[in-house]
Design a protein around this motif. Structure first.
Motif, PDB file in Angstrom:
ATOM      1  N   LEU A  30       0.669  -1.130  -0.038  1.00 22.21           N
ATOM      2  CA  LEU A  30       0.079  -0.017   0.135  1.00 22.21           C
ATOM      3  C   LEU A  30       0.835   1.465  -0.039  1.00 22.21           C
ATOM      4  N   ASP A  31       1.942   1.113   0.583  1.00 24.04           N
ATOM      5  CA  ASP A  31       2.630   2.296   0.686  1.00 24.04           C
ATOM      6  C   ASP A  31       3.449   2.723  -0.536  1.00 24.04           C
ATOM      7  N   GLN A  32       3.761   1.576  -1.413  1.00 25.95           N
ATOM      8  CA  GLN A  32       4.284   1.981  -2.807  1.00 25.95           C
ATOM      9  C   GLN A  32       3.322   2.439  -3.698  1.00 25.95           C
ATOM     10  N   ILE A  33       2.129   1.740  -3.517  1.00 27.02           N
ATOM     11  CA  ILE A  33       1.032   2.242  -4.425  1.00 27.02           C
ATOM     12  C   ILE A  33       0.660   3.795  -4.162  1.00 27.02           C
ATOM     13  N   ASP A  34       0.546   4.061  -2.847  1.00 24.97           N
ATOM     14  CA  ASP A  34       0.326   5.723  -2.326  1.00 24.97           C
ATOM     15  C   ASP A  34       1.680   6.581  -2.966  1.00 24.97           C
ATOM     16  N   GLN A  35       2.592   6.014  -3.132  1.00 26.35           N
ATOM     17  CA  GLN A  35       3.874   6.864  -3.591  1.00 26.35           C
ATOM     18  C   GLN A  35       3.671   6.850  -5.164  1.00 26.35           C
ATOM     19  N   ASP A  36       3.215   5.937  -5.719  1.00 30.37           N
ATOM     20  CA  ASP A  36       2.941   6.039  -7.167  1.00 30.37           C
ATOM     21  C   ASP A  36       1.572   6.871  -7.141  1.00 30.37           C
ATOM     22  N   LEU A  37       0.549   7.063  -6.533  1.00 32.45           N
ATOM     23  CA  LEU A  37      -0.571   7.652  -6.927  1.00 32.45           C
ATOM     24  C   LEU A  37       0.026   9.369  -6.620  1.00 32.45           C
ATOM     25  N   GLN A  38       0.766   9.225  -5.784  1.00 31.71           N
ATOM     26  CA  GLN A  38       1.344  11.110  -5.459  1.00 31.71           C
ATOM     27  C   GLN A  38       2.306  11.587  -6.563  1.00 31.71           C
ATOM     28  N   THR A  39       3.061  10.480  -7.001  1.00 32.45           N
ATOM     29  CA  THR A  39       4.426  11.025  -7.999  1.00 32.45           C
ATOM     30  C   THR A  39       3.819  10.870  -9.648  1.00 32.45           C
ATOM     31  N   GLN A  40       3.359   9.609  -9.956  1.00 27.61           N
ATOM     32  CA  GLN A  40       3.646   9.246 -11.389  1.00 27.61           C
ATOM     33  C   GLN A  40       2.221   8.389 -11.850  1.00 27.61           C
ATOM     34  N   SER A  41       0.996   8.966 -11.234  1.00 33.21           N
ATOM     35  CA  SER A  41      -0.129   8.239 -11.869  1.00 33.21           C
ATOM     36  C   SER A  41      -0.287   8.332 -13.148  1.00 33.21           C
ATOM     37  N   ALA A  42      -0.079   9.701 -13.841  1.00 33.44           N
ATOM     38  CA  ALA A  42      -0.656   9.861 -15.178  1.00 33.44           C
ATOM     39  C   ALA A  42       0.378   8.941 -16.202  1.00 33.44           C
ATOM     40  N   CYS A  61      -4.567  -0.761 -13.618  1.00 35.39           N
ATOM     41  CA  CYS A  61      -5.067  -0.067 -12.523  1.00 35.39           C
ATOM     42  C   CYS A  61      -4.166   0.216 -11.511  1.00 35.39           C
ATOM     43  N   VAL A  62      -4.072   1.784 -11.311  1.00 33.69           N
ATOM     44  CA  VAL A  62      -2.940   2.308 -10.382  1.00 33.69           C
ATOM     45  C   VAL A  62      -3.301   1.949  -9.028  1.00 33.69           C
ATOM     46  N   HIS A  63      -4.644   1.751  -8.659  1.00 34.98           N
ATOM     47  CA  HIS A  63      -4.685   1.357  -7.015  1.00 34.98           C
ATOM     48  C   HIS A  63      -4.412   0.115  -6.841  1.00 34.98           C
ATOM     49  N   ARG A 115      -8.524   9.594   4.144  1.00 34.90           N
ATOM     50  CA  ARG A 115      -8.419  10.470   2.604  1.00 34.90           C
ATOM     51  C   ARG A 115      -9.553   9.961   1.788  1.00 34.90           C
ATOM     52  N   HIS A 116      -9.944  10.697   0.979  1.00 36.96           N
ATOM     53  CA  HIS A 116     -11.115  10.186  -0.073  1.00 36.96           C
ATOM     54  C   HIS A 116     -10.502   9.950  -1.335  1.00 36.96           C
ATOM     55  N   MET A 117     -10.727   8.529  -1.624  1.00 34.54           N
ATOM     56  CA  MET A 117     -10.259   8.210  -2.876  1.00 34.54           C
ATOM     57  C   MET A 117     -11.465   7.742  -4.015  1.00 34.54           C
ATOM     58  N   GLU A 118     -11.210   7.963  -5.018  1.00 35.18           N
ATOM     59  CA  GLU A 118     -11.884   7.747  -6.259  1.00 35.18           C
ATOM     60  C   GLU A 118     -11.261   6.639  -7.113  1.00 35.18           C
ATOM     61  N   THR A 119     -11.864   6.162  -7.822  1.00 39.85           N
ATOM     62  CA  THR A 119     -11.237   5.278  -8.927  1.00 39.85           C
ATOM     63  C   THR A 119     -10.688   5.947 -10.228  1.00 39.85           C
ATOM     64  N   GLN A 120      -9.793   5.492 -10.752  1.00 36.92           N
ATOM     65  CA  GLN A 120      -9.022   6.311 -11.708  1.00 36.92           C
ATOM     66  C   GLN A 120      -9.970   6.529 -12.954  1.00 36.92           C
ATOM     67  N   PRO A 121      -9.735   7.554 -13.708  1.00 40.42           N
ATOM     68  CA  PRO A 121     -10.396   7.902 -14.738  1.00 40.42           C
ATOM     69  C   PRO A 121      -9.939   6.994 -16.064  1.00 40.42           C
ATOM     70  N   SER A 122     -11.036   6.996 -16.798  1.00 41.27           N
ATOM     71  CA  SER A 122     -10.735   6.239 -18.177  1.00 41.27           C
ATOM     72  C   SER A 122      -9.576   6.848 -19.016  1.00 41.27           C
ATOM     73  N   GLY A 129      -8.046  15.688 -19.909  1.00 45.27           N
ATOM     74  CA  GLY A 129      -7.345  16.332 -18.459  1.00 45.27           C
ATOM     75  C   GLY A 129      -7.666  15.830 -17.246  1.00 45.27           C
ATOM     76  N   LYS A 130      -8.494  14.938 -17.041  1.00 44.71           N
ATOM     77  CA  LYS A 130      -9.019  14.614 -15.601  1.00 44.71           C
ATOM     78  C   LYS A 130      -7.878  13.861 -14.988  1.00 44.71           C
ATOM     79  N   ARG A 131      -7.367  14.218 -13.773  1.00 53.12           N
ATOM     80  CA  ARG A 131      -6.457  13.268 -13.118  1.00 53.12           C
ATOM     81  C   ARG A 131      -7.054  12.456 -11.758  1.00 53.12           C
ATOM     82  N   ILE A 132      -6.141  11.719 -11.182  1.00 56.37           N
ATOM     83  CA  ILE A 132      -6.520  11.139  -9.868  1.00 56.37           C
ATOM     84  C   ILE A 132      -6.381  12.003  -8.924  1.00 56.37           C
ATOM     85  N   LYS A 133      -7.536  12.210  -8.095  1.00 59.24           N
ATOM     86  CA  LYS A 133      -7.269  13.135  -7.108  1.00 59.24           C
ATOM     87  C   LYS A 133      -7.352  12.174  -5.759  1.00 59.24           C
ATOM     88  N   VAL A 134      -6.413  12.646  -4.760  1.00 57.95           N
ATOM     89  CA  VAL A 134      -6.375  12.027  -3.357  1.00 57.95           C
ATOM     90  C   VAL A 134      -6.490  13.000  -2.564  1.00 57.95           C
TER      91      VAL A 134
END
Length: 156
Positions: A30-42, A61-63, A115-122, A129-134
């Motif tokens: 989970l900590d590795q995935i969290d780091q991916d979400l914050q830095t390189q999700s796009a 699937c990034v999550h 935190r509020h997590m939403e699933t990743q956009p298509s 231009g939509k991005r993953i929001k944490v």
């Protein structure tokens, strides 16, 4: 009439095989995935074509840190219990080195942030231009909004 047959334990002495089976299903923590979400999700959503990965690395699937064969399989995964469980686990801030130091007595305890997590956009939404929001959620605000919603329901 022989003796009772003893059940054979398959691969009981093959520790190297047991280790391989255990590691095969290992996913990112989970900590590795969290780091991916914050830095390189796009970058993870828009990966270059890789012929060695499922779906040529185009459906990721990034999550959950999983590759899928096509968009239909990925959209089905987004509705699955496994993906929803992973989103729920990612809502709590991951365990960090600072938290372990506080637990050892080097500082005062701080509750992990929700935190509020939403699933990743298509892929189409990412192109628009939509991005993953944490987003960090204050528990006081969350409690007050739920109280307001209850009051509004009672009034109507």
């Amino acid at each position: 009439m022989g003796m009772v047959q003893k059940r054979k334990k398959m691969h009981s002495g093959d520790t190297h095989l047991q280790r391989r089976w255990r590691v095969r299903n290992r996913t990112r923590d989970l900590d590795q995935i969290d780091q991916d979400l914050q830095t390189q999700s796009a970058e993870l959503i828009n990966q270059p074509v890789d012929l060695e990965k499922p779906g040529f690395a185009q459906f990721y699937c990034v999550h959950c840190a999983k590759y899928f064969i096509d968009d239909n399989a990925m959209q089905t995964h987004f509705r699955s219990k496994v993906h929803k469980r992973r989103l729920k686990a990612l809502e709590v801030e991951p365990y960090s080195i600072e938290e372990s130091e506080r637990a050892a007595g080097h500082g005062s305890y701080q509750k992990p942030k929700k935190r509020h997590m939403e699933t990743q956009p298509s892929k189409e939404e990412v192109k628009l231009g939509k991005r993953i929001k944490v987003e960090t959620v204050n528990e006081e605000e969350g409690a007050s909004t739920s109280k307001k919603a209850k009051v509004q329901k009672m009034e109507t």
